[in-house]
Design a protein around this motif. Structure first.
Motif, PDB file in Angstrom:
ATOM      1  N   GLY A  36       0.800  -1.216   0.000  1.00 49.39           N
ATOM      2  CA  GLY A  36       0.000   0.000   0.000  1.00 49.39           C
ATOM      3  C   GLY A  36       0.834   1.266   0.000  1.00 49.39           C
ATOM      4  O   GLY A  36       0.321   2.356  -0.262  1.00 49.39           O
ATOM      5  N   LYS A  37       2.123   1.147   0.273  1.00 43.25           N
ATOM      6  CA  LYS A  37       3.002   2.311   0.275  1.00 43.25           C
ATOM      7  C   LYS A  37       3.584   2.578  -1.108  1.00 43.25           C
ATOM      8  O   LYS A  37       4.262   3.581  -1.315  1.00 43.25           O
ATOM      9  CB  LYS A  37       4.127   2.105   1.292  1.00 43.25           C
ATOM     10  N   ASN A  44      -0.967  -3.411  -7.028  1.00 39.14           N
ATOM     11  CA  ASN A  44      -1.440  -4.745  -7.392  1.00 39.14           C
ATOM     12  C   ASN A  44      -0.278  -5.621  -7.857  1.00 39.14           C
ATOM     13  O   ASN A  44      -0.169  -6.789  -7.472  1.00 39.14           O
ATOM     14  CB  ASN A  44      -2.498  -4.644  -8.497  1.00 39.14           C
ATOM     15  N   ARG A  45       0.600  -5.034  -8.654  1.00 37.62           N
ATOM     16  CA  ARG A  45       1.777  -5.775  -9.123  1.00 37.62           C
ATOM     17  C   ARG A  45       2.681  -6.142  -7.951  1.00 37.62           C
ATOM     18  O   ARG A  45       3.241  -7.242  -7.902  1.00 37.62           O
ATOM     19  CB  ARG A  45       2.548  -4.928 -10.141  1.00 37.62           C
ATOM     20  N   GLY A  46       2.806  -5.231  -7.001  1.00 39.96           N
ATOM     21  CA  GLY A  46       3.621  -5.505  -5.820  1.00 39.96           C
ATOM     22  C   GLY A  46       3.084  -6.683  -5.031  1.00 39.96           C
ATOM     23  O   GLY A  46       3.847  -7.545  -4.587  1.00 39.96           O
ATOM     24  N   ARG A  47       1.756  -6.720  -4.854  1.00 45.33           N
ATOM     25  CA  ARG A  47       1.147  -7.843  -4.132  1.00 45.33           C
ATOM     26  C   ARG A  47       1.354  -9.151  -4.884  1.00 45.33           C
ATOM     27  O   ARG A  47       1.689 -10.183  -4.287  1.00 45.33           O
ATOM     28  CB  ARG A  47      -0.353  -7.590  -3.925  1.00 45.33           C
ATOM     29  N   SER A 117       5.537   7.467   2.687  1.00 47.82           N
ATOM     30  CA  SER A 117       5.130   6.708   1.513  1.00 47.82           C
ATOM     31  C   SER A 117       5.959   7.086   0.307  1.00 47.82           C
ATOM     32  O   SER A 117       6.330   6.242  -0.499  1.00 47.82           O
ATOM     33  CB  SER A 117       3.643   6.953   1.220  1.00 47.82           C
ATOM     34  N   GLN A 118       6.263   8.380   0.165  1.00 49.61           N
ATOM     35  CA  GLN A 118       7.071   8.802  -0.959  1.00 49.61           C
ATOM     36  C   GLN A 118       8.456   8.187  -0.881  1.00 49.61           C
ATOM     37  O   GLN A 118       9.046   7.805  -1.872  1.00 49.61           O
ATOM     38  CB  GLN A 118       7.183  10.332  -0.967  1.00 49.61           C
TER      39      GLN A 118
END
Length: 202
Positions: A36-37, A44-47, A117-118
């Protein structure tokens, strides 16, 4: 291949798959929060990449039976308590989870999430590495349990692949549900904090 026609095989497969899914819930929560960060178009790709790498990690662990067997052997003793390689991995993972969860909770309570997050969003690979490292900790006990339950490595691998497939399908809705609700995210992080504490205490 006679084991394929055995009812016990399919019961074991279903049992292991259910075990992997149940034990993978905390993994999905962690992946959802970490992914989420990332920028919205990469989450989605990260998950997906995180879960796929997690699957590969678990399969490699399954094929490392001799190494896993040695992990449970005592290495040294502290205050009459035997410490094994497995214990060291769980302690390290627990400490990391404690630190990470505490940091994430602090960010949200202090209102500095945007700045942090950035910082994290610049490193997609960093997010994947965090997911992989924690998955080793999350999956270690489930893999050792699977080895104790079933003799056929193919059943174990199939159970992992099915479970990850289900988690891939469920990770999106779970991630959206958690990330859209700040209070729930704090509760999820508190849950991860508790898991980290239990890993260290265990």
């Amino acid at each position: 291949m006679e084991w394929l026609s055995s009812p016990e095989t399919w019961i074991a497969l279903l049992t292991l798959t259910a075990l992997e899914i149940v034990l993978g819930i905390d993994n999905i929560i962690f992946i959802s929060i970490i992914a989420g960060k990332l920028p919205a178009n990469q989450q989605n790709r990260g998950r997906q990449v995180g879960l796929m790498m997690a699957m590969i990690t678990r399969i490699l662990l399954l094929f490392s039976l001799a190494w896993l067997a040695r992990l449970t052997a005592p290495l040294f003793t502290v205050f009459s308590h035997e410490i094994s390689g497995r214990d060291l991995i769980l302690i390290a993972g627990g400490l990391f989870l404690l630190g990470k969860s505490t940091f994430e909770i602090h960010e949200r309570l202090e209102g500095e999430e945007g700045h942090a997050s950035q910082k994290v969003a610049a490193s997609f690979s960093g997010v994947i590495i965090q997911i992989m490292l924690l998955d080793i900790v999350f999956s270690l006990d489930s893999v050792i349990t699977a080895i104790g339950m079933v003799n056929e490595i193919a059943i174990m691998v199939a159970a992992v692949m099915i479970a990850v497939g289900i988690m891939l399908f469920a990770s999106g809705p779970i991630s959206s549900f958690v990330n859209d609700r700040p209070t729930l995210k704090i509760l999820a992080l508190s849950f991860l904090l508790l898991i980290g504490f239990s890993l260290v205490a265990d």
